[in-house]
Design a protein around this motif. Sequence first.
Motif, PDB file in Angstrom:
ATOM      1  N   SER A  72     -94.785 -35.068  11.875  1.00  0.00           N
ATOM      2  CA  SER A  72     -93.904 -36.228  11.785  1.00  0.00           C
ATOM      3  C   SER A  72     -93.718 -36.829  13.174  1.00  0.00           C
ATOM      4  CB  SER A  72     -92.556 -35.847  11.178  1.00  0.00           C
ATOM      5  OG  SER A  72     -91.908 -34.867  11.960  1.00  0.00           O
ATOM      6  N   LEU A  73     -93.412 -38.121  13.197  1.00  0.00           N
ATOM      7  CA  LEU A  73     -93.171 -38.853  14.436  1.00  0.00           C
ATOM      8  C   LEU A  73     -92.294 -40.052  14.094  1.00  0.00           C
ATOM      9  CD1 LEU A  73     -93.856 -39.169  17.503  1.00  0.00           C
ATOM     10  CD2 LEU A  73     -95.769 -40.622  16.802  1.00  0.00           C
ATOM     11  N   ILE A  74     -91.342 -40.351  14.953  1.00  0.00           N
ATOM     12  CA  ILE A  74     -90.449 -41.483  14.711  1.00  0.00           C
ATOM     13  C   ILE A  74     -91.274 -42.761  14.558  1.00  0.00           C
ATOM     14  CG2 ILE A  74     -88.654 -42.928  15.734  1.00  0.00           C
ATOM     15  CD1 ILE A  74     -87.526 -40.462  17.041  1.00  0.00           C
ATOM     16  N   GLY A  75     -90.984 -43.520  13.518  1.00  0.00           N
ATOM     17  CA  GLY A  75     -91.695 -44.762  13.270  1.00  0.00           C
ATOM     18  C   GLY A  75     -92.947 -44.600  12.431  1.00  0.00           C
ATOM     19  N   MET A  76     -93.275 -43.360  12.046  1.00  0.00           N
ATOM     20  CA  MET A  76     -94.457 -43.102  11.232  1.00  0.00           C
ATOM     21  C   MET A  76     -94.043 -42.343   9.972  1.00  0.00           C
ATOM     22  SD  MET A  76     -96.745 -44.366  13.365  1.00  0.00           S
ATOM     23  CE  MET A  76     -98.400 -43.752  13.014  1.00  0.00           C
ATOM     24  N   LEU A  77     -94.892 -42.432   8.955  1.00  0.00           N
ATOM     25  CA  LEU A  77     -94.660 -41.657   7.749  1.00  0.00           C
ATOM     26  C   LEU A  77     -95.115 -40.221   7.969  1.00  0.00           C
ATOM     27  CD1 LEU A  77     -95.956 -44.182   5.047  1.00  0.00           C
ATOM     28  CD2 LEU A  77     -93.574 -43.593   5.528  1.00  0.00           C
ATOM     29  N   PRO A  78     -94.295 -39.219   7.629  1.00  0.00           N
ATOM     30  CA  PRO A  78     -94.726 -37.827   7.784  1.00  0.00           C
ATOM     31  C   PRO A  78     -95.888 -37.526   6.847  1.00  0.00           C
ATOM     32  CG  PRO A  78     -92.671 -37.924   6.563  1.00  0.00           C
ATOM     33  CD  PRO A  78     -92.942 -39.315   7.041  1.00  0.00           C
ATOM     34  N   VAL A  79     -96.691 -36.557   7.227  1.00  0.00           N
ATOM     35  CA  VAL A  79     -97.837 -36.167   6.410  1.00  0.00           C
ATOM     36  C   VAL A  79     -97.881 -34.646   6.336  1.00  0.00           C
ATOM     37  CG1 VAL A  79     -99.455 -36.134   8.349  1.00  0.00           C
ATOM     38  CG2 VAL A  79    -100.315 -36.523   6.036  1.00  0.00           C
ATOM     39  N   GLY A  80     -98.272 -34.126   5.181  1.00  0.00           N
ATOM     40  CA  GLY A  80     -98.376 -32.683   4.997  1.00  0.00           C
ATOM     41  C   GLY A  80     -99.768 -32.284   4.526  1.00  0.00           C
ATOM     42  N   ASP A  81    -100.124 -31.038   4.780  1.00  0.00           N
ATOM     43  CA  ASP A  81    -101.427 -30.521   4.360  1.00  0.00           C
ATOM     44  C   ASP A  81    -101.297 -29.014   4.144  1.00  0.00           C
ATOM     45  OD1 ASP A  81    -104.047 -30.391   3.672  1.00  0.00           O
ATOM     46  OD2 ASP A  81    -104.858 -30.694   5.684  1.00  0.00           O
ATOM     47  N   THR A  82    -101.996 -28.517   3.163  1.00  0.00           N
ATOM     48  CA  THR A  82    -101.990 -27.074   2.894  1.00  0.00           C
ATOM     49  C   THR A  82    -103.034 -26.394   3.765  1.00  0.00           C
ATOM     50  OG1 THR A  82    -101.280 -27.425   0.607  1.00  0.00           O
ATOM     51  CG2 THR A  82    -102.277 -25.295   1.136  1.00  0.00           C
ATOM     52  N   VAL A  83    -102.617 -25.355   4.467  1.00  0.00           N
ATOM     53  CA  VAL A  83    -103.537 -24.608   5.320  1.00  0.00           C
ATOM     54  C   VAL A  83    -103.501 -23.136   4.926  1.00  0.00           C
ATOM     55  CG1 VAL A  83    -103.343 -26.201   7.272  1.00  0.00           C
ATOM     56  CG2 VAL A  83    -101.782 -24.268   7.104  1.00  0.00           C
ATOM     57  N   VAL A  84    -104.650 -22.499   5.047  1.00  0.00           N
ATOM     58  CA  VAL A  84    -104.759 -21.065   4.785  1.00  0.00           C
ATOM     59  C   VAL A  84    -105.061 -20.384   6.109  1.00  0.00           C
ATOM     60  CG1 VAL A  84    -106.014 -19.249   3.582  1.00  0.00           C
ATOM     61  CG2 VAL A  84    -105.552 -21.436   2.426  1.00  0.00           C
ATOM     62  N   VAL A  85    -104.160 -19.505   6.517  1.00  0.00           N
ATOM     63  CA  VAL A  85    -104.329 -18.773   7.772  1.00  0.00           C
ATOM     64  C   VAL A  85    -104.898 -17.401   7.448  1.00  0.00           C
ATOM     65  CG1 VAL A  85    -103.156 -17.834   9.793  1.00  0.00           C
ATOM     66  CG2 VAL A  85    -102.384 -20.004   8.795  1.00  0.00           C
ATOM     67  N   ARG A  86    -106.036 -17.101   8.061  1.00  0.00           N
ATOM     68  CA  ARG A  86    -106.691 -15.811   7.857  1.00  0.00           C
ATOM     69  C   ARG A  86    -106.523 -14.947   9.083  1.00  0.00           C
ATOM     70  NH1 ARG A  86    -109.837 -19.570   5.177  1.00  0.00           N
ATOM     71  NH2 ARG A  86    -110.247 -19.082   2.973  1.00  0.00           N
ATOM     72  N   SER A  87    -106.522 -13.657   8.850  1.00  0.00           N
ATOM     73  CA  SER A  87    -106.277 -12.691   9.910  1.00  0.00           C
ATOM     74  C   SER A  87    -107.289 -12.846  11.039  1.00  0.00           C
ATOM     75  CB  SER A  87    -106.351 -11.274   9.333  1.00  0.00           C
ATOM     76  OG  SER A  87    -106.171 -10.322  10.346  1.00  0.00           O
ATOM     77  N   GLY A  88    -106.767 -13.009  12.273  1.00  0.00           N
ATOM     78  CA  GLY A  88    -107.613 -13.067  13.450  1.00  0.00           C
ATOM     79  C   GLY A  88    -108.413 -14.342  13.589  1.00  0.00           C
ATOM     80  N   GLU A  89    -108.184 -15.347  12.746  1.00  0.00           N
ATOM     81  CA  GLU A  89    -108.974 -16.569  12.788  1.00  0.00           C
ATOM     82  C   GLU A  89    -108.096 -17.764  13.163  1.00  0.00           C
ATOM     83  OE1 GLU A  89    -111.095 -17.229   9.214  1.00  0.00           O
ATOM     84  OE2 GLU A  89    -112.076 -15.252   9.193  1.00  0.00           O
ATOM     85  N   THR A  90    -108.752 -18.834  13.610  1.00  0.00           N
ATOM     86  CA  THR A  90    -108.069 -20.086  13.941  1.00  0.00           C
ATOM     87  C   THR A  90    -108.419 -21.133  12.900  1.00  0.00           C
ATOM     88  OG1 THR A  90    -108.067 -19.632  16.329  1.00  0.00           O
ATOM     89  CG2 THR A  90    -107.814 -21.936  15.639  1.00  0.00           C
ATOM     90  N   THR A  91    -107.393 -21.728  12.319  1.00  0.00           N
ATOM     91  CA  THR A  91    -107.571 -22.797  11.345  1.00  0.00           C
ATOM     92  C   THR A  91    -107.361 -24.133  12.038  1.00  0.00           C
ATOM     93  OG1 THR A  91    -106.760 -21.378   9.560  1.00  0.00           O
ATOM     94  CG2 THR A  91    -106.766 -23.759   9.162  1.00  0.00           C
ATOM     95  N   TRP A  92    -108.356 -25.034  11.928  1.00  0.00           N
ATOM     96  CA  TRP A  92    -108.298 -26.337  12.596  1.00  0.00           C
ATOM     97  C   TRP A  92    -107.936 -27.404  11.573  1.00  0.00           C
ATOM     98  CZ3 TRP A  92    -108.355 -27.989  17.531  1.00  0.00           C
ATOM     99  CH2 TRP A  92    -108.517 -29.361  17.750  1.00  0.00           C
ATOM    100  N   VAL A  93    -106.954 -28.271  11.942  1.00  0.00           N
ATOM    101  CA  VAL A  93    -106.466 -29.287  11.013  1.00  0.00           C
ATOM    102  C   VAL A  93    -106.363 -30.623  11.747  1.00  0.00           C
ATOM    103  CG1 VAL A  93    -104.639 -29.937   9.403  1.00  0.00           C
ATOM    104  CG2 VAL A  93    -105.070 -27.520   9.871  1.00  0.00           C
ATOM    105  N   LYS A  94    -106.762 -31.679  11.078  1.00  0.00           N
ATOM    106  CA  LYS A  94    -106.580 -33.032  11.607  1.00  0.00           C
ATOM    107  C   LYS A  94    -105.505 -33.727  10.769  1.00  0.00           C
ATOM    108  CE  LYS A  94    -110.080 -35.502  12.885  1.00  0.00           C
ATOM    109  NZ  LYS A  94    -111.302 -36.355  12.865  1.00  0.00           N
ATOM    110  N   MET A  95    -104.444 -34.204  11.456  1.00  0.00           N
ATOM    111  CA  MET A  95    -103.338 -34.859  10.781  1.00  0.00           C
ATOM    112  C   MET A  95    -103.346 -36.341  11.153  1.00  0.00           C
ATOM    113  SD  MET A  95    -101.954 -32.053   9.490  1.00  0.00           S
ATOM    114  CE  MET A  95    -100.258 -32.342   9.025  1.00  0.00           C
ATOM    115  N   VAL A  96    -103.355 -37.202  10.159  1.00  0.00           N
ATOM    116  CA  VAL A  96    -103.379 -38.649  10.382  1.00  0.00           C
ATOM    117  C   VAL A  96    -102.065 -39.245   9.888  1.00  0.00           C
ATOM    118  CG1 VAL A  96    -104.554 -40.819   9.902  1.00  0.00           C
ATOM    119  CG2 VAL A  96    -105.894 -38.717  10.157  1.00  0.00           C
TER     120      VAL A  96
END
Length: 340
Positions: A74-98
Amino acid sequence: MALAALIWAVASRIVAAQQSAPGSVRGEVMDTAGRPLRASVVRLSATEARTLSDARGHFAIDRVPPGRYELVASLIGMLPVGDTVVVRSGETTWVKMVLRQPPIRVETLPPRVARGTRPDTAPSQVETIDRVARVARLPMLRPRPANPAQRELRIWVGGGLGIPMQLLRIVDDGGRIRGEEILWLVQTLPDSSVDPRWRAFMDSVPRWLREEFHCGPVATDTTHHAEAPPGYQDQLIAVCRVQFAREPDWRSVLTELEQHHVWTLPDASELPHVVRRRAGEEVVTVDGVGVTVEGWNGSRYRAYTIGNPDQQPMPEFQDAWAMLRLVVNFRSTRSAATRN
């Protein structure tokens, strides 16, 4: 047999530890044009984990237990956006939020007062204008000048964060047209003990005006305001006249202003306004600039103010915007050089 059981127990613990090792969520926040959005709040639902995006729009949330989460940006002046992420043990999950701006709805509001009914016998911010005029030793214009046979315009430009402000004064006595450009500021003069850097700058204002803006002698005055917070109760008024190496053609300046109806433009309160609403709230210009005109046309004094004229499409606002630009750019367009 006992050894096998021991090996199996140790292996089970290793596998369990590997399966429960935390992961991380990293990504970037941008707008629909692909520009990074700084200081966006990014959080994982059902946890207390949150962070801010950096100047490149990047963010990172580490030590996240494996699982499924809702990631919200979220950011002031913008519409918030959500996304479902799956976090796996010892791994990095990469997400792009628009993030997207909410839709803007444009409305035209009617004038606040009927044209010709607003009192125009004093300018807005009359106290400030009168104080500056006094320090600049300008002759009386309101309600009637000492020489009522001559016409006079005073175009005050100010607002926003920039200093100094500007005043363009033109006098037409029927045979000769003369004028002057005056720079002015009214600023808090703090005690050295509470804001030494700003106080040092304010003490240097006369020299700054002379060196940076080619001013002549600088007139100053200090006023005290007991109702202000301690340490910030004094105000400095500084005024100076620009010295031109070549006298501007004041007749052509007046002609240009008259082409924009400088004597007869209405006050902004007498004009319709276009407003832009986003998510039900008006989009407001926090920082802006305005023009206040005082005029004696030989028989009558009147004053009007139009703020942020570049934000409105009506022709009266466009005329005010043209006059404002003329004043702001006056030194650079009306004289080849200024005296040092």
